[in-house]
Motif scaffolding. Structure first.
Motif, PDB file in Angstrom:
ATOM      1  N   ASP A 257       0.854  -1.188   0.000  1.00 36.63           N
ATOM      2  CA  ASP A 257       0.000   0.000   0.000  1.00 36.63           C
ATOM      3  C   ASP A 257       0.892   1.240   0.000  1.00 36.63           C
ATOM      4  N   VAL A 258       1.001   1.891  -1.158  1.00 31.45           N
ATOM      5  CA  VAL A 258       1.827   3.099  -1.365  1.00 31.45           C
ATOM      6  C   VAL A 258       3.170   3.011  -0.634  1.00 31.45           C
ATOM      7  N   GLY A 259       3.865   1.924  -0.869  1.00 28.57           N
ATOM      8  CA  GLY A 259       5.196   1.765  -0.301  1.00 28.57           C
ATOM      9  C   GLY A 259       5.224   1.191   1.096  1.00 28.57           C
ATOM     10  N   GLY A 260       4.075   1.050   1.717  1.00 28.80           N
ATOM     11  CA  GLY A 260       3.986   0.401   3.022  1.00 28.80           C
ATOM     12  C   GLY A 260       3.215  -0.901   2.901  1.00 28.80           C
ATOM     13  N   LEU A 261       2.748  -1.397   4.031  1.00 31.34           N
ATOM     14  CA  LEU A 261       2.018  -2.655   4.037  1.00 31.34           C
ATOM     15  C   LEU A 261       0.664  -2.484   4.724  1.00 31.34           C
ATOM     16  N   VAL A 262      -0.308  -3.149   4.180  1.00 26.33           N
ATOM     17  CA  VAL A 262      -1.576  -3.385   4.873  1.00 26.33           C
ATOM     18  C   VAL A 262      -1.526  -4.833   5.330  1.00 26.33           C
ATOM     19  N   TRP A 263      -1.744  -5.067   6.611  1.00 32.55           N
ATOM     20  CA  TRP A 263      -1.760  -6.454   7.078  1.00 32.55           C
ATOM     21  C   TRP A 263      -2.794  -6.638   8.179  1.00 32.55           C
ATOM     22  N   GLY A 264      -3.419  -7.794   8.158  1.00 32.80           N
ATOM     23  CA  GLY A 264      -4.436  -8.105   9.153  1.00 32.80           C
ATOM     24  C   GLY A 264      -4.530  -9.598   9.340  1.00 32.80           C
ATOM     25  N   GLY A 265      -5.571 -10.026  10.022  1.00 34.58           N
ATOM     26  CA  GLY A 265      -5.684 -11.448  10.274  1.00 34.58           C
ATOM     27  C   GLY A 265      -7.075 -11.847  10.720  1.00 34.58           C
ATOM     28  N   TYR A 266      -7.217 -13.143  10.936  1.00 37.10           N
ATOM     29  CA  TYR A 266      -8.479 -13.716  11.396  1.00 37.10           C
ATOM     30  C   TYR A 266      -8.224 -14.422  12.717  1.00 37.10           C
ATOM     31  N   GLU A 267      -8.601 -13.749  13.795  1.00 36.45           N
ATOM     32  CA  GLU A 267      -8.327 -14.261  15.131  1.00 36.45           C
ATOM     33  C   GLU A 267      -9.291 -15.382  15.489  1.00 36.45           C
ATOM     34  N   PRO A 268      -8.885 -16.316  16.339  1.00 34.93           N
ATOM     35  CA  PRO A 268      -9.772 -17.410  16.751  1.00 34.93           C
ATOM     36  C   PRO A 268     -10.863 -16.966  17.716  1.00 34.93           C
ATOM     37  N   ASN A 269     -10.739 -15.747  18.256  1.00 32.27           N
ATOM     38  CA  ASN A 269     -11.731 -15.232  19.206  1.00 32.27           C
ATOM     39  C   ASN A 269     -12.323 -13.917  18.696  1.00 32.27           C
ATOM     40  N   PRO A 270     -13.070 -13.978  17.588  1.00 32.87           N
ATOM     41  CA  PRO A 270     -13.607 -12.749  16.983  1.00 32.87           C
ATOM     42  C   PRO A 270     -14.610 -12.055  17.890  1.00 32.87           C
ATOM     43  N   LYS A 271     -14.818 -10.768  17.627  1.00 37.98           N
ATOM     44  CA  LYS A 271     -15.729  -9.955  18.427  1.00 37.98           C
ATOM     45  C   LYS A 271     -16.954  -9.560  17.588  1.00 37.98           C
ATOM     46  N   PRO A 272     -18.131 -10.056  17.955  1.00 30.60           N
ATOM     47  CA  PRO A 272     -19.335  -9.619  17.246  1.00 30.60           C
ATOM     48  C   PRO A 272     -19.607  -8.146  17.528  1.00 30.60           C
ATOM     49  N   TRP A 273     -20.290  -7.503  16.581  1.00 33.13           N
ATOM     50  CA  TRP A 273     -20.579  -6.072  16.737  1.00 33.13           C
ATOM     51  C   TRP A 273     -22.072  -5.836  16.512  1.00 33.13           C
ATOM     52  N   ALA A 274     -22.562  -4.777  17.143  1.00 31.79           N
ATOM     53  CA  ALA A 274     -23.948  -4.318  16.961  1.00 31.79           C
ATOM     54  C   ALA A 274     -24.951  -5.428  17.258  1.00 31.79           C
ATOM     55  N   GLN A 275     -24.751  -6.113  18.371  1.00 28.71           N
ATOM     56  CA  GLN A 275     -25.651  -7.216  18.703  1.00 28.71           C
ATOM     57  C   GLN A 275     -27.065  -6.730  19.021  1.00 28.71           C
ATOM     58  N   SER A 276     -27.177  -5.459  19.373  1.00 30.31           N
ATOM     59  CA  SER A 276     -28.512  -4.889  19.643  1.00 30.31           C
ATOM     60  C   SER A 276     -28.988  -4.009  18.504  1.00 30.31           C
ATOM     61  N   GLY A 277     -28.302  -4.079  17.383  1.00 20.58           N
ATOM     62  CA  GLY A 277     -28.688  -3.276  16.225  1.00 20.58           C
ATOM     63  C   GLY A 277     -27.621  -2.271  15.852  1.00 20.58           C
ATOM     64  N   ILE A 278     -27.515  -1.979  14.563  1.00 18.59           N
ATOM     65  CA  ILE A 278     -26.523  -1.030  14.067  1.00 18.59           C
ATOM     66  C   ILE A 278     -26.955   0.386  14.451  1.00 18.59           C
ATOM     67  N   PRO A 279     -26.040   1.185  15.000  1.00 20.36           N
ATOM     68  CA  PRO A 279     -26.412   2.546  15.426  1.00 20.36           C
ATOM     69  C   PRO A 279     -27.030   3.359  14.292  1.00 20.36           C
ATOM     70  N   GLU A 280     -28.011   4.144  14.620  1.00 17.86           N
ATOM     71  CA  GLU A 280     -28.686   5.010  13.641  1.00 17.86           C
ATOM     72  C   GLU A 280     -27.677   5.951  13.003  1.00 17.86           C
ATOM     73  N   GLY A 281     -27.733   6.043  11.675  1.00 17.38           N
ATOM     74  CA  GLY A 281     -26.873   6.987  10.967  1.00 17.38           C
ATOM     75  C   GLY A 281     -25.446   6.532  10.760  1.00 17.38           C
ATOM     76  N   PHE A 282     -25.129   5.314  11.104  1.00 19.34           N
ATOM     77  CA  PHE A 282     -23.758   4.799  10.980  1.00 19.34           C
ATOM     78  C   PHE A 282     -23.350   4.764   9.512  1.00 19.34           C
ATOM     79  N   HIS A 283     -22.334   5.552   9.147  1.00 19.55           N
ATOM     80  CA  HIS A 283     -21.797   5.525   7.787  1.00 19.55           C
ATOM     81  C   HIS A 283     -20.436   6.201   7.786  1.00 19.55           C
ATOM     82  N   PHE A 284     -19.584   5.757   6.852  1.00 16.97           N
ATOM     83  CA  PHE A 284     -18.211   6.248   6.791  1.00 16.97           C
ATOM     84  C   PHE A 284     -17.587   6.296   8.185  1.00 16.97           C
ATOM     85  N   GLU A 285     -17.936   5.325   9.006  1.00 16.15           N
ATOM     86  CA  GLU A 285     -17.427   5.304  10.375  1.00 16.15           C
ATOM     87  C   GLU A 285     -16.628   4.032  10.614  1.00 16.15           C
TER      88      GLU A 285
END
Length: 815
Positions: A257-285
Motif C-alpha cells: 500500500d503506497v510503499g507500506g504494508l496493509v496487514w491483518g488477520g483472522y483471530e480465533p476469538n472474533p468480536k461480534p458487533w452491533a448485537q442490539s442493532g446497528i447505530p442510527e446513521g452509521f456511515h463512513f465510520e
C-alpha cells in the motif's frame, strides 16, 4: 431531489455489490434500474475493505465467478475513465508444516482442475517474490499469478459510473424506509423523497440486509463482526509489484500500500458487533481500534516480516463486516418472496467477489435464473434454524475463527449444537454415535466400538481419517449382513389435490403418474435440462404424493417445486419433515429381519423394488419404501416420530442374530460410490443434465408427456454432449481421493472429480467425475484412452468405468 415514480428494478445499497449489480443490469439493457443508497456510495463497509483479490475456492463455479471479477477489473478503468487501483501482482500462500503443505498441494490441484495457473514454490522461490519475509519455518508456498488487489472505493465508483453510462440512475442520501408488498408480491419501495413502483427489489445492503429483509419476511443469516487491519508507513524494500501474501499458519494476510504494508488477520476469538442493532446513521465510520485484541497477531507477524518492528504505523483500522454461518456469501431470489433478490454477507472478500457476484445477481434478476450453478452461495441453502440470531451468531463466529485454520476433509462445526434431534438421538449416542450436523439436524456419521475402547470423536487428516476403520465395519455389514441408519433428517413434502399428478408429472423428468403404491426416483429439471433436484416420490393415493429429498436441500427443493406449480393448479405443497422419522434398513439380511416384525408379505413378488406400502412394524404404522442408496436390498421405513424408539428397539433386537449394526452417513457415502449413485450438489446439479450424468433412463422420454427440460434433453440426445460422468478407480489403496482431483485423458487435462472416497468392498479409492471435450464425448471417446488423476499435485494412473463397480469376487454389487 426528484425520484422516478417507476422502475423495473430497485437496488438497495451502494457498496461494491450494489454498484456491480447496477453496472451489469445496465449492460443487460435494464436501463430503467434505480440504485438507492441511504448515505453515500461505499459508506457502509466497502470503503474500509482491505482490497485483496484472490480467486481459488473449492467450487469450480465460485472460482469462475471470482475469475470474472479479475477479468472485469482489468478493463474497467479503460471503460469508465476512473481509476480502480487494480493490480494483477499475483498472490502467495504459505505453508509452515506438513499438514498445511498437503492442503496447499491439494489447492494447487484444485486450481489446475478449474483452469487456474498455480505454481508450487520452494521457500527460497517464495522469498524471491516477497523478499521482506523470513522463510526459516516454511515448507513451501503456492503462487497464483492472476491474483491481485484493488482500491475498494475507487473500483466501486468506477462501477457506478459504468452503470450511469448505461442509463442506470443512482441516488445517494435516499434510504429505503419500507419495501411495499401487496398480496405476496413486490410493489415498490418508499423513501423520504417519494415512492418508486417496481417489479423487482435487489437488496445489497451489506450488514443492514438481515434487518431490512426481515421486514418482508425474508431471512438473511449474517451478523456483523469486528475486523481489524494495520496500515504502515513506507517500508524499505516494499515495491509496487509485491504480491499479496496469505500466511494462514500465522493467521495473517499482507498487501502493498503506497510503499507500506496493509496487514491483518483472522483471530480465533472474533468480536461480534452491533448485537442490539446497528447505530442510527452509521456511515463512513470506523470502530475504536482495539490494540489489545490485535496484539495476538503481533508475535507471528514480526517473526514473518521483521521490518515491521521498526515500521511506522499510520492506522489500525477496525471496521465491521458481515459474516455468515458457513463463510460463503449469500446470493439469489429469496424463497419467501418472489422478485426479492439478495446479495450480502461477503465475509471480508467482497472486493474479490464484487465483479462476479454483481454479474450473477444481475443475470439472476433479469433472466430468472443464475448464469450457472451457484449452490454454495445460494440463499436457499439455509433453513428454519437460521432464523435464530443466537444460532447464526454462534456458528458464524466459529466459521470466522476457522478462516485460516486447515480445512480438514469432512470437518464438522461444533457450535450451536445440538439443535434438531431425532427421537433416537440418545439411543444412538449410547450406541457410540459420532454425530455430524446438517441444517441444524444431528445425524450419526459413524459409530465407535465402545467395547473395544474406541471413542466417538472425529480425528481429521489428509491421510486416512480416524473413522476409516469404523466406516469399513459399517460398510462391510451393509454388504454382508445388515445395517440400520437413522435418516430422520430427510426433507419430506406432500403434494395433495386433484391437480397433483398432472402438476408433478410436468415438474418431474420421471413418470410419477403411476398407480398408487409406486415409487419413482426422478430428477426435477430446469428448461436447459439441468438437474435442479434429485428426489424420490411415492404416490400414496390418486391425489397425494410424498416427496423425499436430502436434508440440506429442504428449502431449495421445496422452493423449486412451489415456484413451478401453476397458480391455476388445485394442489397444495406442505413440508412434513418433522412429522416423521426415517429408519433405513439395508443389507442382504434386511428382509429376514423386517419380516420377523410384520405380517406384511415382503417377498420380491409381493413387495418389489420401487414400491411404497403402508405396513405395521412392531405394532406401529410405517410407510415402507423399497429403495436403496447403498446398493443393497432394503427399505426406508417412514413412521410417526412417537413410534421411532419402539421400531428402532424392535429392529435392533430382531436383527442381533443376523449381524445388524448401526451405521452412519459416512458409510452411506462409501457404499454409494461403489454403485456410482449420484449426489446432488456434487455429481449432479443445475449445470448437469441427465444425459451427461447417465440418468436418461430415469426420464420419461419414451412417453409423449411433456416436462420441464424435455426439449433440451432431446436436443442433447440428437446432437451429443460435451461432458460425461464416469467412475474412476486407483489401484493404490493409500491414495486419498476427496473430489476436485484433476482428470487427465491421454496426458491432457479433461475435467475433475466431483466426488471421491474409498470403496471398502473393492479395497480401492473411487471417484466420480465428468470427462469434458469441446468436440463431444461418446462411449468410445471415454473408453479409448488412458487416464491419470492429479492428487495433491502428483499424477497417479487411474481406470475409467462406465458401469457400476464389481466386488473382488466379480459379482455386481446390486440391490
Amino acid at each position: 431531489m426528484t425520484l422516478p415514480t417507476t422502475a423495473r428494478a430497485v437496488i438497495i445499497g451502494g457498496g461494491i455489490i450494489g454498484c456491480s449489480t447496477a453496472y451489469h443490469l445496465g449492460k443487460l439493457g435494464w436501463t430503467d434500474t434505480v440504485l438507492l443508497e441511504r448515505k453515500k456510495l461505499t459508506s457502509g463497509t466497502t470503503f474500509h475493505a482491505a482490497g485483496l483479490v484472490g480467486q481459488l475456492r473449492t467450487s469450480a463455479n465460485i472460482t469462475q465467478l471470482l475469475g470474472y471479477s479479475v477479468e472485469l477489473y482489468k478493463k474497467l478503468e479503460q471503460e469508465t475513465g476512473l481509476q480502480t487501483g487494480w493490480k494483477m501482482n499475483g498472490g502467495l500462500r504459505l505453508a509452515c508444516n506438513a499438514e498445511r503443505w498437503t492442503e496447499v498441494k491439494r489447492q494447487a490441484t484444485t486450481a489446475h482442475s478449474f483452469g487456474l495457473e498455480m505454481h508450487l514454490l520452494t521457500p527460497r522461490e517464495a522469498q524471491d517474490l516477497w523478499p521482506l519475509m523470513t522463510i526459516d519455518d516454511l515448507v513451501g508456498a503456492a503462487y497464483l499469478p492472476t491474483d491481485g488487489q484493488a482500491n475498494p472505493s475507487d473500483i466501486t465508483q468506477s462501477l457506478a459510473k459504468g452503470a450511469r453510462m448505461s442509463g442506470v440512475q443512482i441516488y445517494e442520501d435516499t434510504p429505503v424506509t419500507r419495501i411495499i408488498v401487496e398480496n405476496g408480491r413486490i410493489r415498490g419501495v418508499e423513501t423520504p423523497h417519494g415512492t418508486i413502483e417496481c417489479e423487482k427489489v435487489i437488496c445489497c445492503a451489506g450488514q443492514w440486509t438481515r434487518t431490512l429483509a426481515a421486514t418482508v419476511g425474508v431471512n438473511v443469516p449474517l451478523i456483523s463482526v469486528e475486523h481489524q487491519y494495520m496500515v504502515t508507513e513506507r517500508i524499505e524494500g516494499v515495491t509496487p509489484d509485491l504480491p499479496t501474501l496469505r500466511d494462514p499458519d500465522r493467521l495473517t494476510y499482507w498487501k502493498e500500500d503506497v510503499g507500506g504494508l496493509v496487514w491483518g488477520g483472522y483471530e480465533p476469538n472474533p468480536k461480534p458487533w452491533a448485537q442490539s442493532g446497528i447505530p442510527e446513521g452509521f456511515h463512513f465510520e470506523l470502530l475504536n481500534s482495539d490494540y489489545d485484541h490485535y496484539s495476538q497477531f503481533m508475535e507471528n507477524a514480526l517473526a514473518r516480516v521483521p521490518a515491521l518492528a521498526t515500521a511506522g504505523v499510520k492506522q489500525l483500522i477496525n471496521g465491521p463486516e458481515s459474516f455468515t454461518p458457513d463463510g460463503n456469501f449469500i446470493l439469489g431470489e429469496a424463497p419467501e418472496l418472489r422478485n426479492f433478490y439478495v446479495g450480502a454477507g461477503f465475509n471480508a472478500f467482497g472486493i474479490a467477489s464484487g465483479g462476479g457476484a454483481g454479474m450473477a445477481l444481475a443475470e439472476w434478476a433479469a433472466k430468472g435464473e443464475a448464469p450457472y450453478d451457484l449452490w454454495p452461495v445460494d440463499i436457499r441453502r439455509f433453513g428454519a434454524v437460521h432464523r435464530s440470531t443466537d444460532w447464526v451468531r454462534a456458528r458464524t463466529l466459529e466459521a470466522y475463527g476457522k478462516h485460516y485454520t486447515i480445512a480438514w476433509p469432512s470437518e464438522e462445526h461444533r457450535s450451536a449444537r445440538p439443535t434438531r434431534r431425532s427421537p433416537l438421538y440418545a439411543h444412538l449416542q449410547q450406541a457410540g454415535a459420532c454425530f455430524g450436523e446438517k441444517l441444524g439436524w444431528e445425524r450419526p456419521n459413524w459409530f465407535a466400538d465402545l467395547a473395544a475402547g474406541e471413542q466417538p470423536v472425529d480425528r481429521y487428516s489428509y491421510n486416512r481419517p480416524g473413522w476409516f476403520d469404523a466406516v469399513a465395519r459399517e460398510h462391510r455389514a451393509a454388504r454382508e449382513q445388515a445395517v440400520l441408519i437413522d435418516q430422520t433428517s430427510f426433507a419430506k413434502f406432500t403434494l395433495k389435490g386433484p391437480d397433483a399428478a398432472k402438476t408433478l408429472n410436468h415438474i418431474a423428468a420421471g413418470n410419477v403418474d403411476r398407480a398408487p403404491g409406486t415409487l419413482t426416483y426422478t430428477q426435477l429439471l430446469n428448461p436447459r435440462g439441468g438437474i435442479e433436484a434429485d428426489v424420490t416420490i411415492a404416490r400414496l393415493s390418486q391425489d397425494e404424493f410424498y416427496i423425499v429429498t436430502g436434508t440440506g436441500f429442504a428449502t431449495h427443493d421445496f422452493d423449486w417445486i412451489a415456484r413451478n406449480i401453476p397458480e391455476s393448479a388445485n394442489c397444495q405443497l406442505v413440508d412434513v419433515t418433522s412429522a416423521s422419522s426415517v429408519l433405513s434398513l439395508m443389507g442382504p439380511n434386511a428382509r429376514t429381519i423386517l419380516q420377523s416384525l410384520t405380517d406384511a408379505d415382503l417377498t420380491n413378488a409381493a413387495f418389489p423394488f420401487g414400491t411404497a406400502k403402508p405396513i405395521s412394524v412392531a405394532s406401529c404404522p410405517v410407510l415402507a419404501l423399497r429403495v436403496t442408496y447403498v446398493g443393497e436390498l432394503g427399505w426406508e421405513l417412514h413412521l410417526p416420530t412417537d413410534c421411532a424408539v419402539t421400531v428402532y428397539e424392535a429392529l435392533m433386537q430382531a436383527g442381533a442374530p443376523h449381524g445388524l449394526q448401526n451405521a452412519g452417513y459416512r458409510a452411506i457415502e462409501t457404499l454409494r460410490l461403489e454403485k456410482a449413485y449420484r449426489a446432488w450438489g456434487a455429481d449432479i446439479g443445475p449445470d448437469h443434465t441427465p444425459v451427461e450424468a447417465g440418468l436418461t433412463w430415469a426420464c420419461k422420454l419414451k412417453t409423449p408427456t411433456d416436462f420441464i427440460g424435455r426439449a433440451a434433453l432431446e436436443k442433447q440426445l440428437a446432437n451429443g454432449v460435451k461432458k460425461r460422468l464416469a467412475t474412476f478407480t486407483v489401484d493404490d489403496p493409500e491414495v486419498i481421493l476427496l473430489g476436485r482431483e484433476t482428470i487427465y485423458r491421454n496426458g491432457t487435462r479433461a475435467g475433475w472429480l466431483s466426488s471421491g472416497g474409498f470403496g471398502h468392498t473393492l479395497g480401492k479409492p473411487i471417484g466420480l467425475g465428468y470427462v469434458r471435450n469441446a468436440d463431444g464425448v461418446t462411449d468410445e471417446y471415454l473408453t479409448d484412452a488412458t487416464y491419470e488423476l492429479e492428487v495433491a499435485s502428483t499424477r497417479i494412473p487411474a481406470r475409467l468405468h462406465l458401469a457400476p463397480l464389481h466386488d473382488p469376487k466379480g459379482t455386481r454389487i446390486k440391490a
